[in-house]
Enzyme design. Sequence first.
Site, PDB file in Angstrom:
ATOM      1  N   PHE A 178       0.868  -1.186   0.000  1.00 27.52           N
ATOM      2  CA  PHE A 178       0.000   0.000   0.000  1.00 27.52           C
ATOM      3  C   PHE A 178       0.910   1.244   0.000  1.00 27.52           C
ATOM      4  O   PHE A 178       2.042   1.161   0.483  1.00 27.52           O
ATOM      5  CB  PHE A 178      -0.871  -0.068   1.276  1.00 27.52           C
ATOM      6  CG  PHE A 178      -1.909   0.995   1.366  1.00 27.52           C
ATOM      7  CD1 PHE A 178      -3.030   0.955   0.555  1.00 27.52           C
ATOM      8  CD2 PHE A 178      -1.777   2.050   2.273  1.00 27.52           C
ATOM      9  CE1 PHE A 178      -3.999   1.948   0.641  1.00 27.52           C
ATOM     10  CE2 PHE A 178      -2.733   3.044   2.360  1.00 27.52           C
ATOM     11  CZ  PHE A 178      -3.849   2.991   1.533  1.00 27.52           C
ATOM     12  N   THR A 180       1.494   3.809   1.721  1.00 27.48           N
ATOM     13  CA  THR A 180       2.203   4.269   2.927  1.00 27.48           C
ATOM     14  C   THR A 180       3.309   3.310   3.353  1.00 27.48           C
ATOM     15  O   THR A 180       4.128   3.658   4.204  1.00 27.48           O
ATOM     16  CB  THR A 180       1.234   4.384   4.130  1.00 27.48           C
ATOM     17  OG1 THR A 180       0.639   3.107   4.339  1.00 27.48           O
ATOM     18  CG2 THR A 180       0.170   5.426   3.890  1.00 27.48           C
ATOM     19  N   LYS A 181       3.358   2.107   2.800  1.00 25.74           N
ATOM     20  CA  LYS A 181       4.288   1.078   3.292  1.00 25.74           C
ATOM     21  C   LYS A 181       5.700   1.282   2.721  1.00 25.74           C
ATOM     22  O   LYS A 181       5.934   2.224   1.978  1.00 25.74           O
ATOM     23  CB  LYS A 181       3.730  -0.312   2.972  1.00 25.74           C
ATOM     24  CG  LYS A 181       2.300  -0.536   3.492  1.00 25.74           C
ATOM     25  CD  LYS A 181       2.226  -0.627   5.011  1.00 25.74           C
ATOM     26  CE  LYS A 181       0.828  -0.412   5.572  1.00 25.74           C
ATOM     27  NZ  LYS A 181      -0.142  -1.466   5.433  1.00 25.74           N
ATOM     28  N   ASN A 182       6.613   0.410   3.055  1.00 25.37           N
ATOM     29  CA  ASN A 182       8.033   0.691   2.774  1.00 25.37           C
ATOM     30  C   ASN A 182       8.415   0.664   1.295  1.00 25.37           C
ATOM     31  O   ASN A 182       9.411   1.259   0.910  1.00 25.37           O
ATOM     32  CB  ASN A 182       8.921  -0.248   3.592  1.00 25.37           C
ATOM     33  CG  ASN A 182       8.702  -0.047   5.086  1.00 25.37           C
ATOM     34  OD1 ASN A 182       7.917   0.806   5.497  1.00 25.37           O
ATOM     35  ND2 ASN A 182       9.394  -0.810   5.911  1.00 25.37           N
TER      36      ASN A 182
END
Length: 362
Positions: A178, A180-182
């Site tokens: 997603f 926002t993830k790394n």
Amino acid sequence: MKNIPGHQSVNLSDVFLVARGVQSEWMTMGAAEEKFERDFCKIAGSTYAIALSSGSAVLHCAYAAIRIEPGDQVITAPLTFAATATTAMNLGGVILFADVRPDTGNIDPKSVEALISPRRKAIVSVDYAGRPADMDELMALGKKHGIPVLDDAAHSLGSLYKGRQVGSLGDITALSFFPTKNITTGEGGAVVTNNRDFARKARLFRSHGMVRDKEFLHNTSEGPWHQEIQSLGLNYRMPDLLARLGSSQLQRLPIFQKKRKQVFLGYKEHLSHVPNLMLPVHHPESDPMWHLHLLRVDPLIRRAVFEDLRAAGIGVQVNYIPVNSQPYFRELGFTPDSTLTPESIIKEKFLCPCSQTSVPGR
Ligand SMILES: *Cc1c(COP(=O)(O)O)cnc(C)c1O
């Protein structure tokens, strides 16, 4: 310090790779997806990676792979995004919330052990904010009681635990891409495991339980057109376009790592003088790639801190409202402190907002 709200980083090399794929023969189920899975295995230190359409699809698939069936009990932490619990519930799993450690927010192995009985079918850790959970202790518990450990590593791609890569720590690991993830593929995720049987089951669940590989067909006398539905599944495939973005993003992971570390140190420096804030504690066993910059504040000043930080352009959020206190869970009979030890009731009121670290600038 310049305050930029967290944002995904997609650069021209990402765009170029995706653009080249738009007109390729295979928009899905092609070579790009297989390449991304191979690339991912290297990063995760695992034998198998299965790319999927979201992190929640990944959790659903992982629970299917470890064979969660109606009535099976799953022990996990309440300090997580709801999908950690709800995807198991979609297979009929029953959730037991263990306590979290006050210093890390990660599931407390002692609390897990207290909940183990013959009906427990899985232990599910969440690498809260990016710091890997106490995986050695959890794996030892799993081994002792013959139950698999699923690591919800949606926050922790790129983190190390005792020098080992996230993805190689649990029996099966769930990742999310997603924005926002790394790393990101818009929506997406991957199941990662060294267990051949889990990998095969996850692949089947990803694509309707459909088998084409001759080695696994029930009926081998049919022609090359033959395919069989051998179990229940869904369409959770990751399109090749997004797999291309994933491969490109993976190459940039070391840059993201560096940038997140810088942002982490910046927050540490600038926030250390603010009264009544508890900053993340250093633990020598892990080298986290911080997905969130955890700030703990007394609930009495939470709103003021939240509004001040937002006004300063820092995209804070309360991560997370504990899953067991969500309305749906209340209706099921969970209370904010149910299945938690009394000690945790205090902690739960105390573990409040975290600000998301800014991600590599645009
Ligand atoms: C983001 C997240 C998920 C779900 O991933 P999606 O890709 O949004 O479906 C699951 N667990 C945790 C801990 C997460 O942060």
